[in-house]
Design an enzyme around this catalytic site. Structure first.
Site, PDB file in Angstrom:
ATOM      1  N   LYS A 298       0.820  -1.237  -0.058  1.00  0.00           N
ATOM      2  CA  LYS A 298      -0.035  -0.003   0.031  1.00  0.00           C
ATOM      3  C   LYS A 298       1.027   1.115   0.064  1.00  0.00           C
ATOM      4  CE  LYS A 298      -1.869   2.403   3.207  1.00  0.00           C
ATOM      5  NZ  LYS A 298      -1.660   3.737   2.715  1.00  0.00           N
TER       6      LYS A 298
ATOM      7  N   CYS B 176      13.322  10.688   7.391  1.00  0.00           N
ATOM      8  CA  CYS B 176      13.367  10.008   8.944  1.00  0.00           C
ATOM      9  C   CYS B 176      14.900  10.057   9.488  1.00  0.00           C
ATOM     10  CB  CYS B 176      12.961   8.676   8.851  1.00  0.00           C
ATOM     11  SG  CYS B 176      13.616   7.825   7.411  1.00  0.00           S
TER      12      CYS B 176
ATOM     13  N   GLU C 292      10.293  14.972  16.548  1.00  0.00           N
ATOM     14  CA  GLU C 292      10.510  14.718  15.144  1.00  0.00           C
ATOM     15  C   GLU C 292       9.814  16.091  14.416  1.00  0.00           C
ATOM     16  OE1 GLU C 292       9.429  11.419  12.758  1.00  0.00           O
ATOM     17  OE2 GLU C 292      11.428  11.666  11.682  1.00  0.00           O
TER      18      GLU C 292
ATOM     19  N   GLU D 294      10.411   0.789  10.355  1.00  0.00           N
ATOM     20  CA  GLU D 294      11.560   1.886   9.866  1.00  0.00           C
ATOM     21  C   GLU D 294      10.749   3.051  10.391  1.00  0.00           C
ATOM     22  OE1 GLU D 294      13.214   4.819   8.907  1.00  0.00           O
ATOM     23  OE2 GLU D 294      13.282   4.033   6.751  1.00  0.00           O
TER      24      GLU D 294
HETATM   25  P1  ADP Z   1       2.727  10.600   8.363  1.00  0.00           P
HETATM   26  O1  ADP Z   1       2.245  10.967   9.682  1.00  0.00           O
HETATM   27  O2  ADP Z   1       3.951  11.079   7.977  1.00  0.00           O
HETATM   28  O3  ADP Z   1       1.562  10.725   7.097  1.00  0.00           O
HETATM   29  P2  ADP Z   1       2.174   8.000   8.630  1.00  0.00           P
HETATM   30  O4  ADP Z   1       2.974   7.080   9.625  1.00  0.00           O
HETATM   31  O5  ADP Z   1       0.837   8.187   9.077  1.00  0.00           O
HETATM   32  O6  ADP Z   1       3.109   9.093   8.423  1.00  0.00           O
HETATM   33  O7  ADP Z   1       1.911   7.029   7.260  1.00  0.00           O
HETATM   34  C1  ADP Z   1       2.779   6.520   6.590  1.00  0.00           C
HETATM   35  C2  ADP Z   1       2.083   5.111   5.794  1.00  0.00           C
HETATM   36  O8  ADP Z   1       1.308   4.619   6.924  1.00  0.00           O
HETATM   37  C3  ADP Z   1       1.147   5.541   4.978  1.00  0.00           C
HETATM   38  O9  ADP Z   1       0.870   4.614   3.716  1.00  0.00           O
HETATM   39  C4  ADP Z   1      -0.309   5.442   5.668  1.00  0.00           C
HETATM   40  O10 ADP Z   1      -1.446   5.208   4.749  1.00  0.00           O
HETATM   41  C5  ADP Z   1      -0.102   4.123   6.480  1.00  0.00           C
HETATM   42  N1  ADP Z   1      -0.592   4.328   7.968  1.00  0.00           N
HETATM   43  C6  ADP Z   1      -1.315   5.418   8.502  1.00  0.00           C
HETATM   44  N2  ADP Z   1      -2.024   5.145   9.425  1.00  0.00           N
HETATM   45  C7  ADP Z   1      -1.916   3.591   9.580  1.00  0.00           C
HETATM   46  C8  ADP Z   1      -2.488   2.601  10.391  1.00  0.00           C
HETATM   47  N3  ADP Z   1      -3.416   2.992  11.431  1.00  0.00           N
HETATM   48  N4  ADP Z   1      -2.475   1.362  10.187  1.00  0.00           N
HETATM   49  C9  ADP Z   1      -1.650   1.205   9.033  1.00  0.00           C
HETATM   50  N5  ADP Z   1      -1.065   1.959   8.340  1.00  0.00           N
HETATM   51  C10 ADP Z   1      -1.320   3.285   8.614  1.00  0.00           C
END
Ligand code: ADP
Length: 496
Positions: free
Chosen positions: A188, A298, A395, A264
Site C-alpha cells: 500500500k 526520517c 521529529e 522503520e
Molecule cells: P505521516 O504521519 O508522515 O503521514 P504515517 O506514519 O501516518 O506518516 O503514514 C505512513 C504510512 O502508514 C502511509 O502509507 C499511511 O497510509 C499508513 N498508515 C497510517 N495510519 C495507519 C494505520 N493505523 N495502520 C496502518 N497503516 C497506516
C-alpha cells in the site's frame, strides 16, 4: 471512472497514469467504487483521482498473493526470480524520465533529487536481483548420528506499507528483498503519493512477475493500512512511517495472527561538528543533512551540535549557505527545495516553528512560509535551543533544525544519545580517533563520518531504540524476509 488517465508534466509532456488497483497483474476498481484525489503540493490543486482500496480489496489482494505464493512462485528457481528483478530494474531505468517527473509532481521533490531516487530505486532492485540465487543455508555438525542443515525459506504473504517522502525508493526497498527471498506482496502506497507505485504496475507485468506476486493498492492508513496489519492471512508486515503508527501496527500484529513485523520509524538525529572539522565540508553536509528532501527524511540531521571553538563562525557560515538553497518550483533546474508534501505536514511544521519561537529559541534564518501558493516553508535554523525544548526533542519532518553548542567529546556523546530515537547520526572531525570513538559510542543504526544522508542499497539501514525494528537494505534485509528451517536426519538405525 476509468483505470488510467492521461496526465502532463513540465518535463515529460503527456503520459498515461494508471489509477486502478493492481491485483493479479490486472487493473481493477475498488469493490466499493471509491476514489480519492492526490494533490499537487506545488499549487495545492488535485492532480488526478485514484481508486481506493478498502478492507474488501485488501482481502482480494491478499488472496491473490496467497494463491501466487502457493503456486509456481514459491518453487520457482531463484535465478528466475532474480531475472524478474533485474528486468524490472532495466524497466525502471527505461522509464526513468517519467518516474522522475511523477515523483516531482506528486511529492513536490526537486526534479534533480527525484532523478537520484529513481536511479537508486533501479539500483536497489538490481542489487536484490543479484541476491536471489545467493540465499543459502548451512550444514551444521552436531554429532556423528545426524546430518543437519538449514534452509532459508520465504515468509509468505507480506503486507508492505510505505510513506510519502520517497515514494518510489521506499517501494524498491520493500519489493527488492521480499522478491529475492521468494515472498508475495500486497503493497500500500501512502495516500499523499500513490502515483509512482501505480506506474510500476505495468512494469511488473512486463518484467515477467506472475499474477498475484506483487499487488499494489492505493488507500488510507486507517482503512487499507489497518486491514493489512490486522489481516489473518498476512504473514509479515513491513512498515516505514511515523513511530505513532508503528506502535499501532505492532498492536494489530499482536492482536491478530502474530505476523512478523519490521518497522522503520522516526528520528531526531544528531549531527556533531568538532572544532577540528573541515568547516566548509561540514557546513555543506550539515546543510544537506537537514534540508535535503525538504527535511522530510526520517534520518534528517535535525539536532546540530557544534563545538564551542568554532560555534560562532559555523552559525554565520551555515546561515549563509542555507540562504542560498533555492526554494521553488520542483520542475525548475536550479531548485533544491520544493514544497512540503501536504497541508497537514505544512501545518504541523509551522506549528513546531511557532513553538520554537514561543519556547525562546532564536530564529537565525527562515521561520515563515515561502511564497503564497503551495506548501513551501523557508529553510529555518534555530539557535539557543536547550535540550528540554520541544523542537530539540520531537521529529519535525520539515526544513527546520536546532543548533546547540558543546564543550567536550563526552558532552557531544551525551547529548547525541539523549533522544528516544536512534536512527542516524553523524560526526565531523579530521581526527580518526575521535571519529571512531564517537561513532562507537552513538546509539544509532547509522553513523556518517564527514558526510550525511549517504544511503546505499548495500548498506543496512534501520533504527536503534524507538526508531524501529529490523534492518532494510544490504544482506541484513534478507533476514527480515526469510525464515530459517532446520532439517535434521538420523543416520543409521539408532532407536530412541
Ligand atoms: P505521516 O504521519 O508522515 O503521514 P504515517 O506514519 O501516518 O506518516 O503514514 C505512513 C504510512 O502508514 C502511509 O502509507 C499511511 O497510509 C499508513 N498508515 C497510517 N495510519 C495507519 C494505520 N493505523 N495502520 C496502518 N497503516 C497506516
Amino acid at each position: 471512472m476509468s483505470l488510467s488517465q492521461t496526465l502532463e508534466t513540465p518535463s515529460t509532456g503527456k503520459y498515461e497514469q494508471p489509477t486502478g488497483l493492481f491485483i493479479n497483474n490486472e487493473w481493477v476498481k475498488g469493490v466499493d467504487g471509491k476514489t480519492f484525489e492526490t494533490i499537487n503540493p506545488t499549487n495545492e490543486k488535485p492532480i488526478v483521482a485514484v481508486h481506493e482500496a478498502t478492507e474488501k480489496d485488501v482481502d482480494i489482494a491478499v488472496s491473490a498473493a496467497r494463491k501466487a505464493f502457493e503456486g509456481e512462485w514459491r518453487t520457482l528457481d531463484p535465478q528466475s526470480r532474480g531475472r524478474c528483478l533485474t528486468k524490472l530494474a532495466d524497466l525502471i531505468e527505461k522509464h526513468a524520465k517519467t518516474l522522475t517527473a511523477i515523483e516531482s509532481l506528486d511529492n513536490g521533490k526537486a526534479l534533480s533529487m527525484a532523478a537520484v531516487d529513481v536511479n537508486n530505486a533501479a539500483g536497489c532492485i538490481r542489487y536484490y536481483g543479484g541476491w536471489a540465487d545467493k540465499i543459502e543455508g548451512k550444514i551444521i555438525e552436531t554429532n556423528s548420528d545426524s546430518f543437519n542443515w538449514t534452509r532459508q525459506e520465504p515468509i509468505g504473504v507480506c503486507g508492505q506499507i510505505i510513506p510519502w517522502n520517497f515514494p518510489l525508493l521506499m517501494w524498491a526497498w520493500k519489493i527488492g528483498p521480499a522478491m529475492a527471498c521468494g515472498n508475495c506482496v500486497v503493497l500500500k502506497s501512502a495516500e499523499q503519493t500513490p502515483l509512482s507505485a501505480l506506474y510500476m504496475g505495468n512494469l511488473i507485468k512486463e518484467a515477467g512477475f506472475p499474477p498475484g506476486v506483487i499487488n499494489i493498492i492505493s488507500g488510507f492508513g486507517k482503512i487499507a493500512g489497518a486491514a493489512i496489519s490486522a489481516h489473518m492471512d498476512v504473514d509479515k508486515v513491513a512498515f516505514t512511517g511515523s513511530t505513532v503508527v508503528g506502535r499501532q501496527i505492532m498492536k494489530a500484529a499482536a492482536g491478530s495472527n502474530l505476523k512478523k513485523v519490521t518497522l522503520e520509524l522516526g528520528g531526531k538525529s544528531p549531527n556533531i561538528v568538532f572544532n577540528d572539522a573541515n568547516i566548509d565540508n561540514a557546513i555543506s553536509w550539515v546543510n544537506f543533512g537537514i534540508f535535503f528532501n525538504h527535511g522530510q527524511c526520517c534520518c534528517a540531521g535535525s539536532r546540530i551540535y557544534v563545538q564551542e571553538g568554532i560555534y560562532d563562525k559555523f552559525v554565520e557560515k551555515f546561515k549563509e549557505r542555507a540562504q542560498n538553497n533555492v526554494v521553488g518550483d520542483p520542475f525548475k533546474e536550479d531548485t533544491f527545495q520544493g514544497p512540503q508534501v501536504s497541508q497537514l505536514q505544512f501545518d504541523r511544521i509551522m506549528g513546531y516553528i511557532d513553538t520554537g519561537k514561543k519556547e525562546g529559541a532564536k530564529v537565525e534564518i527562515g521561520g515563515e512560509r515561502h511564497g503564497k501558493e503551495g506548501y513551501f516553508i523557508q529553510p529555518t535554523i534555530f539557535s539557543n535551543v536547550s535540550e528540554d525544548m520541544k523542537i530539540m526533542q520531537e521529529e519535525i519532518f520539515g526544513p527546520v533544525c536546532s543548533i546547540a553548542k558543546f564543550k567536550t567529546e563526552e558532552d557531544a556523546i551525551r547529548v547525541g544519545n539523549t533522544s528516544t530515537y536512534g536512527l542516524a547520526s553523524a560526526v565531523h572531525t579530521t581526527n580518526l580517533n575521535t571519529a571512531i570513538r564517537v561513532s562507537n559510542a552513538l546509539r544509532a543504526g547509522t553513523v556518517w563520518v564527514n558526510q550525511y544522508n549517504m544511503l546505499h542499497h548495500a548498506l543496512p539501514f534501520g533504527g536503534y531504540k524507538e526508531s524501529g525494528i529490523g534492518r532494510e537494505l544490504g544482506e541484513a534485509a534478507l533476514a527480515n524476509y526469510s525464515q530459517t528451517k532446520t532439517v535434521s536426519i538420523r543416520l543409521g538405525d539408532a532407536l530412541f
